[in-house]
Design a protein around this motif. Structure first.
Motif, PDB file in Angstrom:
ATOM      1  N   THR A   1     -12.292   9.320   1.166  1.00  0.00           N
ATOM      2  CA  THR A   1     -12.381   8.428   2.308  1.00  0.00           C
ATOM      3  C   THR A   1     -10.987   8.020   2.770  1.00  0.00           C
ATOM      4  O   THR A   1      -9.984   8.265   2.103  1.00  0.00           O
ATOM      5  CB  THR A   1     -13.175   7.167   1.937  1.00  0.00           C
ATOM      6  OG1 THR A   1     -12.437   6.431   0.941  1.00  0.00           O
ATOM      7  CG2 THR A   1     -14.553   7.536   1.379  1.00  0.00           C
ATOM      8  N   GLU A   2     -10.951   7.368   3.928  1.00  0.00           N
ATOM      9  CA  GLU A   2      -9.675   6.872   4.444  1.00  0.00           C
ATOM     10  C   GLU A   2      -9.061   5.865   3.471  1.00  0.00           C
ATOM     11  O   GLU A   2      -7.833   5.853   3.269  1.00  0.00           O
ATOM     12  CB  GLU A   2      -9.888   6.225   5.815  1.00  0.00           C
ATOM     13  CG  GLU A   2      -8.621   5.887   6.558  1.00  0.00           C
ATOM     14  CD  GLU A   2      -7.828   7.111   7.000  1.00  0.00           C
ATOM     15  OE1 GLU A   2      -6.630   6.945   7.290  1.00  0.00           O
ATOM     16  OE2 GLU A   2      -8.399   8.222   7.036  1.00  0.00           O
ATOM     17  N   ALA A   3      -9.895   5.048   2.855  1.00  0.00           N
ATOM     18  CA  ALA A   3      -9.388   4.044   1.914  1.00  0.00           C
ATOM     19  C   ALA A   3      -8.762   4.687   0.684  1.00  0.00           C
ATOM     20  O   ALA A   3      -7.821   4.135   0.096  1.00  0.00           O
ATOM     21  CB  ALA A   3     -10.518   3.107   1.499  1.00  0.00           C
ATOM     22  N   GLN A   4      -9.260   5.855   0.292  1.00  0.00           N
ATOM     23  CA  GLN A   4      -8.743   6.517  -0.904  1.00  0.00           C
ATOM     24  C   GLN A   4      -7.368   7.147  -0.688  1.00  0.00           C
ATOM     25  O   GLN A   4      -6.732   7.576  -1.651  1.00  0.00           O
ATOM     26  CB  GLN A   4      -9.724   7.588  -1.388  1.00  0.00           C
ATOM     27  CG  GLN A   4     -10.971   7.013  -2.035  1.00  0.00           C
ATOM     28  CD  GLN A   4     -11.957   8.105  -2.431  1.00  0.00           C
ATOM     29  OE1 GLN A   4     -12.453   8.863  -1.591  1.00  0.00           O
ATOM     30  NE2 GLN A   4     -12.234   8.191  -3.709  1.00  0.00           N
ATOM     31  N   ARG A   5      -6.912   7.174   0.540  1.00  0.00           N
ATOM     32  CA  ARG A   5      -5.566   7.700   0.798  1.00  0.00           C
ATOM     33  C   ARG A   5      -4.475   6.781   0.266  1.00  0.00           C
ATOM     34  O   ARG A   5      -3.334   7.212   0.072  1.00  0.00           O
ATOM     35  CB  ARG A   5      -5.354   7.908   2.302  1.00  0.00           C
ATOM     36  CG  ARG A   5      -6.047   9.133   2.878  1.00  0.00           C
ATOM     37  CD  ARG A   5      -5.667   9.340   4.328  1.00  0.00           C
ATOM     38  NE  ARG A   5      -6.133  10.621   4.828  1.00  0.00           N
ATOM     39  CZ  ARG A   5      -5.475  11.763   4.724  1.00  0.00           C
ATOM     40  NH1 ARG A   5      -4.278  11.787   4.137  1.00  0.00           N
ATOM     41  NH2 ARG A   5      -5.973  12.889   5.200  1.00  0.00           N
TER      42      ARG A   5
ATOM     43  N   GLY B   1      -6.709   1.942  -7.059  1.00  0.00           N
ATOM     44  CA  GLY B   1      -6.750   3.150  -6.247  1.00  0.00           C
ATOM     45  C   GLY B   1      -6.701   4.394  -7.115  1.00  0.00           C
ATOM     46  O   GLY B   1      -6.713   4.323  -8.352  1.00  0.00           O
TER      47      GLY B   1
ATOM     48  N   SER C   1       1.203   5.656  -0.374  1.00  0.00           N
ATOM     49  CA  SER C   1       0.745   7.038  -0.478  1.00  0.00           C
ATOM     50  C   SER C   1       1.982   7.887  -0.686  1.00  0.00           C
ATOM     51  O   SER C   1       2.845   7.967   0.199  1.00  0.00           O
ATOM     52  CB  SER C   1       0.002   7.470   0.790  1.00  0.00           C
ATOM     53  OG  SER C   1      -0.368   8.842   0.696  1.00  0.00           O
TER      54      SER C   1
ATOM     55  N   THR D   1       0.858  -1.183   0.000  1.00  0.00           N
ATOM     56  CA  THR D   1       0.000   0.000   0.000  1.00  0.00           C
ATOM     57  C   THR D   1       0.888   1.224   0.000  1.00  0.00           C
ATOM     58  O   THR D   1       1.910   1.269   0.695  1.00  0.00           O
ATOM     59  CB  THR D   1      -0.942   0.031   1.211  1.00  0.00           C
ATOM     60  OG1 THR D   1      -0.179  -0.080   2.421  1.00  0.00           O
ATOM     61  CG2 THR D   1      -1.946  -1.106   1.137  1.00  0.00           C
TER      62      THR D   1
ATOM     63  N   GLY E   1      -2.673   8.044  -4.279  1.00  0.00           N
ATOM     64  CA  GLY E   1      -3.607   8.327  -3.196  1.00  0.00           C
ATOM     65  C   GLY E   1      -4.114   9.757  -3.244  1.00  0.00           C
ATOM     66  O   GLY E   1      -3.592  10.607  -3.967  1.00  0.00           O
TER      67      GLY E   1
ATOM     68  N   HIS F   1      -3.132   0.430  -3.841  1.00  0.00           N
ATOM     69  CA  HIS F   1      -2.731  -0.947  -3.572  1.00  0.00           C
ATOM     70  C   HIS F   1      -2.017  -1.530  -4.794  1.00  0.00           C
ATOM     71  O   HIS F   1      -2.545  -1.478  -5.911  1.00  0.00           O
ATOM     72  CB  HIS F   1      -3.953  -1.790  -3.216  1.00  0.00           C
ATOM     73  CG  HIS F   1      -4.656  -1.313  -1.983  1.00  0.00           C
ATOM     74  ND1 HIS F   1      -4.389  -1.834  -0.730  1.00  0.00           N
ATOM     75  CD2 HIS F   1      -5.597  -0.349  -1.799  1.00  0.00           C
ATOM     76  CE1 HIS F   1      -5.136  -1.207   0.169  1.00  0.00           C
ATOM     77  NE2 HIS F   1      -5.881  -0.300  -0.457  1.00  0.00           N
TER      78      HIS F   1
END
Length: 274
Positions: A112-116, A152, A76, A74, A107, A119
């Motif tokens: 949302t938090e997931a969009q930061r 992502g 960012s 993951t 990212g 993957h």
């Protein structure tokens, strides 16, 4: 950055050093684990797989050696002012680089938090050799770096693209528009400025892409460094051959890409406030 021919040893050396450092960093973390013996019962219940896998193949008159990192990552991160493949190209010199990318963001911080996070699965390097019966006559053609899967939001600002790219988008009036390097009939995607005949999505109006959809991740992202054109094999898990990569720096990305914006605005990707 390269100043003469696009395939310089200095660039290959930097990429190889980066691969070695990445591998060393990951294996160093593994080396900190305390080892202990296992009895027969524990051994029979244990399954393992190497961190790295190497495969050899041949296709289209070339030999390939692929070194893949068996890992899910993951990410960012932000990058700016990336110019790859700087040399004079008389047929279409453009901005003087094969890829001129002012912004690359993995990212976004406005969702949302997931969009930061973006993957990535199984990053790899693949080295290309000219197929020859005599080992002394084997010639290194180049290499590519890519991912078996990526999903992502990725912010992008591209002035020049050398490559094959396909992005689906939606205009302000709700109509469907597309960015497709196949529309570059003049240069075949080499140092394309992204201009197109309306209705379409130009590079100037692309603010980024969402990679992957409900059917799975995007599976054909890679960047190659070559001194001659090469037809690579179909990406892992697919049967569709990619467009042949041209000499120099070449970016391939066509699978499951949706435009984040079609007005040139890139979403922010700021760190969390602590």
């Amino acid at each position: 950055m390269m100043k003469s021919f696009p395939y310089q040893p200095s660039l290959r050396a930097r990429l190889c050093r980066a691969a070695v450092l990445l591998t060393a960093g990951l294996t160093a973390q593994l080396a900190t684990a305390q080892m202990r013996p296992l009895n027969d019962e524990e051994l029979s219940a244990t399954h393992g797989q190497g961190l790295m896998a190497m495969t050899n193949s041949s296709y289209g008159g070339f030999d390939f050696t692929k070194v893949a990192l068996d890992a899910d990552i993951t990410l960012s991160a932000n990058f700016s002012n990336l110019r790859l493949g700087e040399y004079n190209y008389a047929p279409r010199n453009g901005t003087g680089a094969d890829i001129d990318m002012s912004l690359l963001q993995f990212g976004r911080s406005d969702g949302t938090e997931a969009q930061r996070l973006v993957h990535i699965s199984n990053p790899y390097f693949e080295f290309v050799y000219r197929n020859a019966g005599d080992n002394a006559a084997r010639e290194v053609i180049g290499m590519r770096f890519g991912f078996d899967a990526i999903s992502g939001d990725v912010g992008l600002k591209l002035s020049t693209l050398s490559g094959s790219m396909l992005v689906q988008g939606q205009a302000a009036d709700g109509s469907a528009i597309t960015l497709d390097s196949h529309t570059d009939t003049t240069g075949g995607g080499k140092r394309w400025d992204g201009s197109c005949t309306a209705p379409c999505l130009s590079l100037a109006n692309l603010g980024g892409v969402t990679a992957g959809d409900a059917n799975g991740p995007s599976r054909d992202f890679w960047i190659s460094v070559l001194k001659t054109g090469v037809q690579f094999q179909a990406p892992s898990g697919t049967t569709q051959l990619p467009d042949a990569a041209q000499a120099g720096i070449w970016l391939n990305w066509r699978d499951k890409l949706q435009a984040i914006s079609t007005n040139g605005v890139t979403p922010p990707n700021l760190p969390k406030v602590r």
